[in-house]
Design a protein around this motif. Structure first.
Motif, PDB file in Angstrom:
ATOM      1  N   GLU A  61       6.159  -8.839  -1.423  1.00 49.46           N
ATOM      2  CA  GLU A  61       6.575  -7.535  -1.939  1.00 49.46           C
ATOM      3  C   GLU A  61       7.303  -6.688  -0.903  1.00 49.46           C
ATOM      4  OE1 GLU A  61       3.627  -5.550  -4.745  1.00 49.46           O
ATOM      5  OE2 GLU A  61       2.328  -7.017  -3.754  1.00 49.46           O
ATOM      6  N   LEU A  62       7.376  -7.156   0.353  1.00 56.71           N
ATOM      7  CA  LEU A  62       8.012  -6.378   1.411  1.00 56.71           C
ATOM      8  C   LEU A  62       9.457  -5.982   1.088  1.00 56.71           C
ATOM      9  CD1 LEU A  62       6.755  -7.921   4.776  1.00 56.71           C
ATOM     10  CD2 LEU A  62       6.203  -5.696   3.812  1.00 56.71           C
ATOM     11  N   PRO A  63      10.285  -6.882   0.501  1.00 55.70           N
ATOM     12  CA  PRO A  63      11.651  -6.464   0.190  1.00 55.70           C
ATOM     13  C   PRO A  63      11.721  -5.237  -0.714  1.00 55.70           C
ATOM     14  CG  PRO A  63      11.469  -8.849   0.062  1.00 55.70           C
ATOM     15  CD  PRO A  63      10.074  -8.318   0.232  1.00 55.70           C
ATOM     16  N   GLU A  64      10.767  -5.102  -1.629  1.00 60.81           N
ATOM     17  CA  GLU A  64      10.743  -3.930  -2.513  1.00 60.81           C
ATOM     18  C   GLU A  64      10.524  -2.643  -1.719  1.00 60.81           C
ATOM     19  OE1 GLU A  64       7.774  -4.433  -5.497  1.00 60.81           O
ATOM     20  OE2 GLU A  64       8.289  -6.532  -5.859  1.00 60.81           O
ATOM     21  N   LEU A  65       9.855  -2.780  -0.555  1.00 65.21           N
ATOM     22  CA  LEU A  65       9.575  -1.615   0.284  1.00 65.21           C
ATOM     23  C   LEU A  65      10.663  -1.391   1.329  1.00 65.21           C
ATOM     24  CD1 LEU A  65       5.781  -2.361   0.894  1.00 65.21           C
ATOM     25  CD2 LEU A  65       6.747  -0.754  -0.752  1.00 65.21           C
ATOM     26  N   GLY A  66      11.658  -2.272   1.357  1.00 67.86           N
ATOM     27  CA  GLY A  66      12.768  -2.118   2.291  1.00 67.86           C
ATOM     28  C   GLY A  66      12.497  -2.634   3.688  1.00 67.86           C
ATOM     29  N   SER A  82      14.527  -6.710   9.016  1.00 73.08           N
ATOM     30  CA  SER A  82      14.393  -6.458  10.450  1.00 73.08           C
ATOM     31  C   SER A  82      13.008  -6.737  11.006  1.00 73.08           C
ATOM     32  CB  SER A  82      14.762  -5.002  10.745  1.00 73.08           C
ATOM     33  OG  SER A  82      13.979  -4.135   9.945  1.00 73.08           O
ATOM     34  N   LEU A  83      12.069  -7.156  10.154  1.00 69.82           N
ATOM     35  CA  LEU A  83      10.734  -7.446  10.671  1.00 69.82           C
ATOM     36  C   LEU A  83      10.057  -8.511   9.823  1.00 69.82           C
ATOM     37  CD1 LEU A  83       8.582  -5.912   8.582  1.00 69.82           C
ATOM     38  CD2 LEU A  83       9.321  -3.906   9.858  1.00 69.82           C
ATOM     39  N   LEU A  84       9.030  -9.115  10.426  1.00 68.56           N
ATOM     40  CA  LEU A  84       8.274 -10.164   9.726  1.00 68.56           C
ATOM     41  C   LEU A  84       6.822 -10.093  10.182  1.00 68.56           C
ATOM     42  CD1 LEU A  84       9.325 -13.739   8.941  1.00 68.56           C
ATOM     43  CD2 LEU A  84       7.224 -13.435  10.230  1.00 68.56           C
ATOM     44  N   ILE A  85       5.900 -10.107   9.225  1.00 69.51           N
ATOM     45  CA  ILE A  85       4.472 -10.113   9.567  1.00 69.51           C
ATOM     46  C   ILE A  85       4.090 -11.525   9.993  1.00 69.51           C
ATOM     47  CG2 ILE A  85       2.129  -9.798   8.696  1.00 69.51           C
ATOM     48  CD1 ILE A  85       3.193  -7.565   6.942  1.00 69.51           C
ATOM     49  N   GLY A  86       3.679 -11.657  11.256  1.00 70.90           N
ATOM     50  CA  GLY A  86       3.437 -12.973  11.841  1.00 70.90           C
ATOM     51  C   GLY A  86       2.011 -13.458  11.736  1.00 70.90           C
ATOM     52  N   SER A  87       1.060 -12.540  11.749  1.00 67.92           N
ATOM     53  CA  SER A  87      -0.334 -12.954  11.589  1.00 67.92           C
ATOM     54  C   SER A  87      -1.207 -11.755  11.263  1.00 67.92           C
ATOM     55  CB  SER A  87      -0.836 -13.683  12.838  1.00 67.92           C
ATOM     56  OG  SER A  87      -1.491 -12.863  13.716  1.00 67.92           O
ATOM     57  N   LEU A  88      -2.366 -12.052  10.662  1.00 71.14           N
ATOM     58  CA  LEU A  88      -3.370 -11.040  10.343  1.00 71.14           C
ATOM     59  C   LEU A  88      -4.700 -11.482  10.934  1.00 71.14           C
ATOM     60  CD1 LEU A  88      -2.669 -10.605   6.496  1.00 71.14           C
ATOM     61  CD2 LEU A  88      -1.772  -9.176   8.337  1.00 71.14           C
ATOM     62  N   VAL A  89      -5.486 -10.511  11.394  1.00 68.62           N
ATOM     63  CA  VAL A  89      -6.848 -10.795  11.820  1.00 68.62           C
ATOM     64  C   VAL A  89      -7.768  -9.993  10.910  1.00 68.62           C
ATOM     65  CG1 VAL A  89      -8.520 -10.767  13.695  1.00 68.62           C
ATOM     66  CG2 VAL A  89      -6.092 -11.148  14.197  1.00 68.62           C
ATOM     67  N   ALA A 111      -3.251   4.368   4.497  1.00 72.58           N
ATOM     68  CA  ALA A 111      -1.965   5.077   4.491  1.00 72.58           C
ATOM     69  C   ALA A 111      -0.783   4.141   4.682  1.00 72.58           C
ATOM     70  CB  ALA A 111      -1.953   6.143   5.585  1.00 72.58           C
ATOM     71  N   SER A 112      -1.036   2.895   5.060  1.00 76.45           N
ATOM     72  CA  SER A 112       0.047   1.937   5.285  1.00 76.45           C
ATOM     73  C   SER A 112       0.635   1.489   3.951  1.00 76.45           C
ATOM     74  CB  SER A 112      -0.473   0.715   6.037  1.00 76.45           C
ATOM     75  OG  SER A 112      -1.163   1.076   7.211  1.00 76.45           O
ATOM     76  N   PRO A 113       1.959   1.584   3.767  1.00 71.54           N
ATOM     77  CA  PRO A 113       2.581   1.146   2.506  1.00 71.54           C
ATOM     78  C   PRO A 113       2.302  -0.315   2.174  1.00 71.54           C
ATOM     79  CG  PRO A 113       4.142   2.399   3.834  1.00 71.54           C
ATOM     80  CD  PRO A 113       2.932   2.170   4.695  1.00 71.54           C
ATOM     81  N   ILE A 114       2.022  -1.139   3.191  1.00 74.87           N
ATOM     82  CA  ILE A 114       1.790  -2.566   2.923  1.00 74.87           C
ATOM     83  C   ILE A 114       0.379  -2.868   2.452  1.00 74.87           C
ATOM     84  CG2 ILE A 114       3.539  -3.455   4.492  1.00 74.87           C
ATOM     85  CD1 ILE A 114       1.251  -3.908   6.522  1.00 74.87           C
ATOM     86  N   CYS A 115      -0.530  -1.910   2.576  1.00 82.98           N
ATOM     87  CA  CYS A 115      -1.915  -2.187   2.197  1.00 82.98           C
ATOM     88  C   CYS A 115      -2.029  -2.482   0.705  1.00 82.98           C
ATOM     89  CB  CYS A 115      -2.809  -1.004   2.569  1.00 82.98           C
ATOM     90  SG  CYS A 115      -3.496  -1.184   4.216  1.00 82.98           S
ATOM     91  N   LYS A 147      11.295   1.610  11.472  1.00 81.67           N
ATOM     92  CA  LYS A 147      10.820   1.001  10.223  1.00 81.67           C
ATOM     93  C   LYS A 147       9.381   0.521  10.361  1.00 81.67           C
ATOM     94  CE  LYS A 147      15.216  -0.542   8.241  1.00 81.67           C
ATOM     95  NZ  LYS A 147      15.954  -1.702   7.693  1.00 81.67           N
ATOM     96  N   LEU A 148       9.039   0.034  11.565  1.00 78.69           N
ATOM     97  CA  LEU A 148       7.671  -0.439  11.791  1.00 78.69           C
ATOM     98  C   LEU A 148       6.678   0.709  11.667  1.00 78.69           C
ATOM     99  CD1 LEU A 148       5.731  -2.681  12.577  1.00 78.69           C
ATOM    100  CD2 LEU A 148       6.214  -2.187  14.966  1.00 78.69           C
ATOM    101  N   ASN A 149       7.023   1.880  12.196  1.00 79.04           N
ATOM    102  CA  ASN A 149       6.144   3.030  12.062  1.00 79.04           C
ATOM    103  C   ASN A 149       5.919   3.378  10.593  1.00 79.04           C
ATOM    104  OD1 ASN A 149       5.699   3.571  14.852  1.00 79.04           O
ATOM    105  ND2 ASN A 149       7.727   4.470  14.994  1.00 79.04           N
TER     106      ASN A 149
END
Length: 462
Positions: free
Chosen positions: A170-175, A179-186, A160-164, A217-219
């Motif tokens: 592509e984040l700018p296209e999603l707006g 105000s946020l940045l993805i810092g790491s993934l596990v 359900a996450s728009p980023i999936c 926006k994070l939600n």
């Protein structure tokens, strides 16, 4: 050198973290069997004896210690030993204190009289973590940076996450770019410091640095609708529950607390005028329905018994509670949560205490730190030294190695989510995420004097 008294879970956890960072550590404990086991597993020295004894402290080499941490099971011993070691000119002392007898009406009576730098209460630390998780419905971990102006929020990506199934570029296209940045993934056992072409997939644990004013926006990024915290139900009249209820006082939430002990209910009713206290069993569905758990925006199982907490949390979720959090005191239960899907997140007071102490230990140029991915990576807030090799260098020029990510810059009253054209200035506060084995390089990058042999050589060596 660091000396720790107490070889319990917190003492061992601190020793493991400190030795991994290159500190020399000695542990004092009365139990030689436990000490022998620790010596066989960790690169530490141990001393058997009473940590509040001057002769034992001298045997441990207290006169050479820079930091002393009292985390034994005896509060009085922790306080007394911290007072004693100050006579040997130990620079910093930390005492873990559980009993409210030493905390009320004001712990400063003890810290001032005994010259203790930090008195930490595990129940209070756990309550702060619970509160942050209630306030951020998407999160399974939250850490504050820049005095609360920025948050590092961890959450599990779902379909359900728009980023999936999208890349970060592509984040700018999603707006979501300003105000946020993805810092790491596990992903499984792998920790990824992402770049623009990194793709998020369902099941990833995502860590995001976000301006506190942009949490809505994070939600949306995580695919969760924002919601107010209108009603919270807590099971268990524990000290953690008390501290949490105090923090919720000004939230406007309707607070209901359930406990089986009638005397504890009466005590909490007298101390928490803003809460409704119900005498009953938190694992009884009838009791949970009476509390209106089906309408709860947040449910916290915080009794003294882990099994009760797990069961009540499962029942609350089944009855319709939106956000379910369990307090788990036994660390071996934490991995089980991956197989207990209805419980959204768990908090372990011992782990919370270790993290809080480590944040204090690393004060200096490092203002704040948080561990990620079971201690495989860290987010740290550092002050950029006036002689840092990075000053004046644009991010797009690639002078920061791939395993280190600059997540945010705080410059006076301005919060900057950095882009390629941005550059660092002296005295900026930089929030940086790095793999564990690259943390020492962060200090070199942000604090080290300019190398005599040229930037390209320096960065090539990293």
């Amino acid at each position: 050198m660091v000396i720790i008294i107490g070889a319990g879970e917190v003492g061992k956890g601190l020793a493991r973290r400190l030795t991994a960072e290159g500190h020399q550590v000695k542990i004092i404990d009365n139990n030689p069997v436990i000490l022998a086991d620790i010596e066989s597993k960790l690169d530490v020295l141990t001393v058997a004896g009473n940590g509040a004894s001057a002769s034992v402290l001298l045997q441990a080499g207290i006169e050479n210690a820079d930091l002393f941490i009292g985390v034994s099971d005896n509060d009085a011993c922790n306080l007394l030993s911290c007072a004693i070691v100050k006579q040997f000119n130990v620079m910093r002392t930390i005492a873990r204190v559980r009993s409210e007898d030493y905390l009320l009406p004001d712990r400063s009576h003890y810290s001032n009289a005994m010259n203790i730098d930090l008195i930490i209460n595990p129940d209070e630390v756990a309550a702060i973590e619970l509160y942050d998780l209630l306030e951020n419905p998407i999160a399974n971990s939250v850490a504050d940076f820049a005095g609360g102006r920025l948050k590092l929020v961890g959450f599990r990506a779902t379909i359900a996450s728009p980023i999936c199934n999208r890349t970060l570029q592509e984040l700018p296209e999603l707006g979501f770019s300003d105000s946020l940045l993805i810092g790491s993934l596990v992903r499984g056992n792998e920790v990824i410091i992402p770049r623009g072409d990194t793709r998020v997939i369902p099941g990833d644990q995502v860590y995001v640095i976000v301006d506190s004013a942009s949490l809505d926006k994070l939600n949306k990024l995580g695919g969760i609708a924002a919601r107010e915290l209108r009603k919270v139900v807590i099971v268990g009249a524990s000290r953690v529950s008390f501290f949490l209820a105090e923090k919720l006082k000004n939230s406007g939430a309707n607070l209901i607390l359930i406990d089986q002990d009638e005397a504890r209910c009466e005590q909490f009713a007298a101390e928490l005028e803003h809460a409704t206290i119900l005498h009953g069993d938190g694992t009884d569905i009838t009791m949970l329905n009476e509390a209106g758990v089906n309408e709860a925006d947040g449910f916290v199982a915080a009794s003294q018994d882990d099994e009760t907490n797990i069961l009540s949390a499962l029942l609350a979720k089944e009855q319709g509670a939106k956000r379910v959090i369990s307090l788990l005191r036994k660390p071996q239960y934490i991995p089980l949560l991956a197989h207990i899907k209805p419980i959204d997140v768990a908090v372990n007071p011992r782990l919370a205490t270790i993290n809080a102490i480590m944040r204090y230990v690393r004060q200096g140029k490092i203002l704040t730190m948080a561990t990620l991915a079971e201690d495989k990576a860290e987010a740290i807030e550092v002050v950029v030294d006036s002689e840092s090799v990075l000053i004046g260098k644009k991010l797009k020029d690639g002078f920061i190695p791939r395993d280190i990510l600059l997540g945010a810059i705080v410059r006076e009253n301005e919060v900057i989510i950095p882009k390629g054209e941005d550059e660092l200035r002296a005295n900026d506060q930089a929030i940086v995420i790095a793999l564990k084995d690259k943390i020492s390089k962060v200090d070199e990058l942000f604090s080290r004097k300019k190398p005599p042999f040229g930037l390209k050589q320096f960065f090539g060596s990293l």
